[in-house]
Design an enzyme around this catalytic site. Structure first.
Site, PDB file in Angstrom:
ATOM      1  N   HIS A 172     -18.459  12.141  -1.609  1.00 18.27           N
ATOM      2  CA  HIS A 172     -19.729  11.913  -0.924  1.00 18.27           C
ATOM      3  C   HIS A 172     -19.624  12.547   0.458  1.00 18.27           C
ATOM      4  O   HIS A 172     -18.626  12.356   1.160  1.00 18.27           O
ATOM      5  CB  HIS A 172     -19.951  10.392  -0.856  1.00 18.27           C
ATOM      6  CG  HIS A 172     -20.842   9.928   0.249  1.00 18.27           C
ATOM      7  ND1 HIS A 172     -22.145  10.307   0.352  1.00 18.27           N
ATOM      8  CD2 HIS A 172     -20.613   9.088   1.283  1.00 18.27           C
ATOM      9  CE1 HIS A 172     -22.689   9.717   1.413  1.00 18.27           C
ATOM     10  NE2 HIS A 172     -21.772   8.981   2.002  1.00 18.27           N
TER      11      HIS A 172
ATOM     12  N   VAL B 253     -17.324  -1.385   1.718  1.00 19.31           N
ATOM     13  CA  VAL B 253     -17.153  -2.169   2.942  1.00 19.31           C
ATOM     14  C   VAL B 253     -18.262  -3.205   3.071  1.00 19.31           C
ATOM     15  O   VAL B 253     -18.021  -4.357   3.464  1.00 19.31           O
ATOM     16  CB  VAL B 253     -17.136  -1.238   4.177  1.00 19.31           C
ATOM     17  CG1 VAL B 253     -17.169  -2.057   5.466  1.00 19.31           C
ATOM     18  CG2 VAL B 253     -15.910  -0.343   4.153  1.00 19.31           C
TER      19      VAL B 253
ATOM     20  N   TYR C  95     -28.406   9.075   5.377  1.00 17.99           N
ATOM     21  CA  TYR C  95     -28.292   7.970   6.335  1.00 17.99           C
ATOM     22  C   TYR C  95     -27.624   8.474   7.609  1.00 17.99           C
ATOM     23  O   TYR C  95     -26.956   9.521   7.615  1.00 17.99           O
ATOM     24  CB  TYR C  95     -27.534   6.783   5.736  1.00 17.99           C
ATOM     25  CG  TYR C  95     -26.091   7.034   5.377  1.00 17.99           C
ATOM     26  CD1 TYR C  95     -25.082   6.998   6.343  1.00 17.99           C
ATOM     27  CD2 TYR C  95     -25.719   7.278   4.057  1.00 17.99           C
ATOM     28  CE1 TYR C  95     -23.749   7.215   6.013  1.00 17.99           C
ATOM     29  CE2 TYR C  95     -24.391   7.491   3.719  1.00 17.99           C
ATOM     30  CZ  TYR C  95     -23.401   7.466   4.699  1.00 17.99           C
ATOM     31  OH  TYR C  95     -22.095   7.688   4.382  1.00 17.99           O
TER      32      TYR C  95
ATOM     33  N   ASP D 217       0.844  -1.198   0.000  1.00 14.17           N
ATOM     34  CA  ASP D 217       0.000   0.000   0.000  1.00 14.17           C
ATOM     35  C   ASP D 217       0.872   1.239   0.000  1.00 14.17           C
ATOM     36  O   ASP D 217       1.926   1.280   0.654  1.00 14.17           O
ATOM     37  CB  ASP D 217      -0.936   0.028   1.206  1.00 14.17           C
ATOM     38  CG  ASP D 217      -2.155   0.905   0.950  1.00 14.17           C
ATOM     39  OD1 ASP D 217      -1.981   2.133   0.823  1.00 14.17           O
ATOM     40  OD2 ASP D 217      -3.266   0.360   0.845  1.00 14.17           O
TER      41      ASP D 217
ATOM     42  N   THR E 213     -26.427 -20.521 -28.993  1.00 18.59           N
ATOM     43  CA  THR E 213     -26.916 -21.128 -30.234  1.00 18.59           C
ATOM     44  C   THR E 213     -25.774 -21.094 -31.234  1.00 18.59           C
ATOM     45  O   THR E 213     -25.280 -20.017 -31.588  1.00 18.59           O
ATOM     46  CB  THR E 213     -28.123 -20.358 -30.785  1.00 18.59           C
ATOM     47  OG1 THR E 213     -29.152 -20.319 -29.800  1.00 18.59           O
ATOM     48  CG2 THR E 213     -28.657 -21.038 -32.029  1.00 18.59           C
TER      49      THR E 213
ATOM     50  N   ASP F 296     -25.866 -19.972 -22.076  1.00 16.99           N
ATOM     51  CA  ASP F 296     -26.485 -20.823 -23.084  1.00 16.99           C
ATOM     52  C   ASP F 296     -26.280 -20.172 -24.435  1.00 16.99           C
ATOM     53  O   ASP F 296     -26.255 -18.951 -24.561  1.00 16.99           O
ATOM     54  CB  ASP F 296     -27.960 -21.117 -22.787  1.00 16.99           C
ATOM     55  CG  ASP F 296     -28.855 -19.890 -22.894  1.00 16.99           C
ATOM     56  OD1 ASP F 296     -28.353 -18.758 -22.745  1.00 16.99           O
ATOM     57  OD2 ASP F 296     -30.068 -20.062 -23.104  1.00 16.99           O
TER      58      ASP F 296
END
Length: 821
Positions: free
Chosen positions: A225, A362, A259, A35, A554, A552
């Site tokens: 944010h 998270v 929130y 990091d 064809t 699937d």
């Protein structure tokens, strides 16, 4: 004893630390985590994440990621301090529309196995006493949701991974990815080179820059944010101590994009109500390792108070206790957003061994890490990942302009009530078929998928609704199922079953697989017999090693070494290209070609007079194809029908498309031809029991469970997944994709609703429609194999139970007489 691969994980946040833990748990010990920031507080999104974990999501996969994250983090601690505080979750409604949506959300929770209930205002206030009961109509309470202490969890995960042999290095900046011969060999850093057999980028919003080091486009956009902490809230004083931090449920006020969570005697408030704030990596603040703190890090931008002002007023209305409190601190924290809101998981198509796990919050971190570890160690994830695979996007969807616009739109709509058919408002008209101008003239109502404009019905057919026979008249719908729907679909279905209709099948992915190794490649990757005569068409499956349905397909054999594959999307293209050797070429031919489905009992009456080629049943049998000319236009005609009627998929190059549409439409006028859209198509295909991959079945299901055992030719020899299903039969499965008819004849469900057997949750709806041919709503659902035809069930729909019955399939023309005329 075998030596495990050398793995370098870039990013020591919640995803990278989880991945190191998951890999070492599986016995891989040569793990290095790097990091650029100091350990453990590295300065990425994990370091400032508010940690609210709401499990319930319209996606089964995302919900399962979140549930695993809850269970895993609950089991962790750091010297006795919690990593997950299971205080529960509460989402409140202040509008009737939101309350209805909470009932829908409770249905998802039941479908995916998450406990939760919709409660009234009084119970909401009992659960969260700070709420004003006059402001709310009800709420959705989930007792197993809660708070993740992400930074602390990283410490716990790191300790455990290190005890098994992993190494973590902080303050190490990645400068390049070394690779040779198409395979990753190591990571170059400011601290030297780290050799690697596998590199996984878990770099969060820095993931774009890491991907560019191997030429891999990572379609995400960093966005800021807002998050604030209040000062002391009088009504919270004495409720919590510094250790527990919170006791009230985490709270969402989605009608205002807000929130809330407790911080001891203060509240944290997050807002999505502001304008989108895209962030460029070059604009990030420079924060030295010595100066990095919980209040100052590269992923935290200065707070823009004016953007939060309306949210503060809305918060004080909902929570009167805040009227005497003040905002103490705030910041604009950076998170990753993608074009469809999902994470990005997958391997580079050009540099083997380079993987990404980006745009992971998270909430889903442990679940994503487990799936990535399973991919690396076992070769597959037990949870279906098609909605998370980075290769799910077509090229246009990965361009900077597209990612920027759609990611910002996802930010704006993150808490909106979104209908499952709701299309993007913009960008539109990115990809149109050659018939688009004619479709607009006919008043097509377009929805959008992967940038393609797809007609769902045509206003030109509105006059036919009044001409429908009584048994074809559709019932009125409730407001939700009536959205993005029209009774015109009934008229188009009626014309398909009784006359002839033209369907635009152009947006369906088409691949050309050619070269000396084409046959052996397709034979190895699919369940069907591929070595058939030129002109054959085969419906087949692609499985993973565990027998799960990858897709699937064809497959039409156009020449000895040339095949056209009708696929489900870009995932199939990526898979075939990854598996192809030097003797196989795999091309996406979708954009350069087009296709009209000409279907109905009068289809031959329409097509045959336009061609000197023989379109009789004897000359072109079902599941055969041939080159032909229609009104002089070179075409390939495939005798297929996904609506269960006589007809063909007629392909030509894009340059001839509009001419082909015009001659077919004009010649069909005396026969009553109509253009028909996806709404009618979906109804007709469900009447015939035709599955839709990604909705009705995924890698979580085997062919026999999905009712597709007929597409498996075990006797043909080896193919991917054969050993895993060697002993599986229709009789040995314990669950099945089952057809349901709705008993009241009116209630139209849309998908993902829970299904109850004997009053208990037993499965969920995958696809549903009104069956116009039968005059009843129908659905397909995963149910226990003991729910045989005739079994009564109930479907949960917006908080009520809708009675239904398991039915034998297909519901229409089980003898297949209409399709083989």
């Amino acid at each position: 004893m075998s030596t495990t691969p050398r793995v370098v994980i870039i990013g020591a946040g919640i995803v990278g630390a989880n991945l190191a833990d998951e890999l070492t748990e599986r016995g891989w010990t040569r793990i290095t985590v790097l990091d650029q920031g100091p350990l453990p507080l590295t300065g990425g999104s994990t370091s400032h994440a508010p940690g609210l974990v709401y499990q319930t999501n319209p996606s089964k996969t995302m919900t399962e990621f979140a549930t695993y994250t809850v269970n895993k983090l609950k089991s962790l601690d750091v010297d006795g301090a919690w990593c997950f505080n299971q205080v529960g979750g509460l989402e409140v409604a202040t509008t009737p529309e939101r309350l209805a949506d909470l009932h829908r959300k409770q249905g998802w929770a039941t479908s995916w196995g998450v406990p939760g209930e919709v409660v009234g205002p009084e119970e909401c206030v009992r659960l969260h006493p700070l709420l004003d009961p006059e402001q709310i109509l009800g709420g959705f309470h989930t007792p197993t949701d809660g708070l993740a202490k992400a930074a602390r969890a990283v410490v716990a995960l790191r300790r455990r991974a290190e005890s098994r042999g992993a190494e973590f290095h902080g303050s190490v900046r990645v400068t390049g990815i070394s690779h040779a011969g198409g395979r990753v060999t190591g990571v170059r850093t400011t601290a030297g080179d780290f050799p690697a057999d596998i590199v996984v980028s878990c770099a969060g919003f820095w993931g774009q820059a890491i991907g560019e080091m191997v030429g891999m486009r990572v379609p995400l956009l960093p966005l800021a944010h807002q998050y604030v902490r209040t000062g002391q809230v009088a009504d919270l004083v004495g409720r919590n101590d510094e250790l527990t931090e919170a006791g009230l449920p985490i709270l969402r006020h989605q009608d205002r994009d807000l929130y809330y969570r407790e911080h001891v005697d203060c509240l944290g408030i997050g807002s999505y109500a502001h304008r989108p704030m895209p962030v460029r990596l070059s604009d990030l603040p420079e924060v030295s390792d010595d100066d990095l703190t919980e209040a100052a890090m590269p992923s935290m931008l200065p707070f823009t108070e004016e953007d939060f002002a309306p949210s503060w007023e809305h918060s004080r209305q909902l929570l009167p206790s805040l009227r005497s409190a003040k905002i103490e601190t705030g910041f604009n924290g950076i998170f990753s957003f993608t074009p469809d809101g999902g994470p990005l998981i997958g391997e580079s198509p050009d540099v083997a061994g380079f993987w990404i796990a980006e745009a992971v919050w998270v909430t889903h971190s442990s679940g994503v890490a487990r799936s990535v570890a399973q991919l690396l160690v076992d070769g597959r994830s037990e949870i279906a990942l098609h909605g998370c695979d980075v290769h799910r996007f077509d090229e246009i969807e990965t361009t900077d302009a597209y990612v920027d616009e759609t990611a910002q739109r996802n930010f704006v709509e993150i808490y909106d009530v979104v209908h499952p058919l709701q299309p993007k408002l913009s960008p539109r008209d990115l990809r149109v078929s050659p018939f688009h101008a004619r479709q607009k003239e006919l008043g097509a109502f377009f929805l959008e998928a992967h940038g393609w404009e797809r007609p769902h019905w045509y206003e030109a057919n509105a006059h036919l609704v009044k001409d429908l026979p009584p048994e074809w008249q559709p019932p009125s719908r409730d407001a939700w199922s009536a959205m993005f729907h029209s009774p015109i679909a009934a008229a188009e279905a009626w014309k398909t079953r009784t006359a002839v209709a033209l369907y635009d099948m152009t947006p369906l992915k088409r691949l050309e697989v050619s070269g000396p190794g084409a046959l052996s490649l397709l034979d190895r990757l699919t369940t069907g017999k591929m070595d058939k005569s030129v002109g054959s068409v085969t419906y087949t499956l692609a499985l993973d090693e565990a027998g799960g349905i990858r897709s699937d397909l064809t497959v039409a054999r156009l020449g000895e070494d040339r095949f056209q594959v009708g696929a489900n999307g870009n995932l199939d293209l990526a898979y075939f290209r990854a598996e192809a050797g030097a003797d196989v070429q795999v091309r996406d031919i979708t954009g350069g070609t087009c296709c009209i489905g000409v279907w109905g009992p009068l289809a031959r009456d329409l097509v045959q007079p336009l061609s000197r080629d023989d379109f009789s049943h004897e000359a072109l049998k079902y599941f055969r194809c041939m080159p032909a000319h229609i009104a002089g236009i070179p075409v390939t005609a495939m005798r297929l029908s996904y609506v269960g009627e006589l007809g063909w998929e007629i392909y030509t190059s894009a340059e001839y498309g509009q001419r082909l549409w015009d001659v077919l439409f004009e010649a069909g006028r005396p026969l009553g031809v109509v253009a028909a859209g996806r709404a009618a198509f979906n109804s007709l295909r469900l009447e015939k029991g035709y599955r839709s991959w990604g909705a009705d079945m995924t890698t979580e299901h085997n062919p026999y469970e999905a009712g597709l055992g007929f597409a498996v030719r075990k006797q043909k020899g080896d193919f991917v997944g054969r050993d895993a299903i060697a002993e599986v039969t229709d009789e040995t499965v314990t669950r099945r994709l089952s057809c349901l008819t709705i008993d009241d004849g009116r209630s139209v469900v849309l998908g993902s609703e829970p299904v109850f057997v004997d009053g208990d949750p037993a499965g969920y709806v995958t696809s549903a429609a009104f069956a116009h041919t039968l005059g009843v709503p129908i659905a397909y659902a995963w149910l226990p194999a003991t729910a045989t035809p005739g079994t009564p069930v109930e479907i949960g729909y917006f908080g009520r139970r809708v009675r239904a019955t398991v039915a034998a399939e297909p519901l229409v023309d089980p003898e297949m007489l209409r399709i083989r005329r």
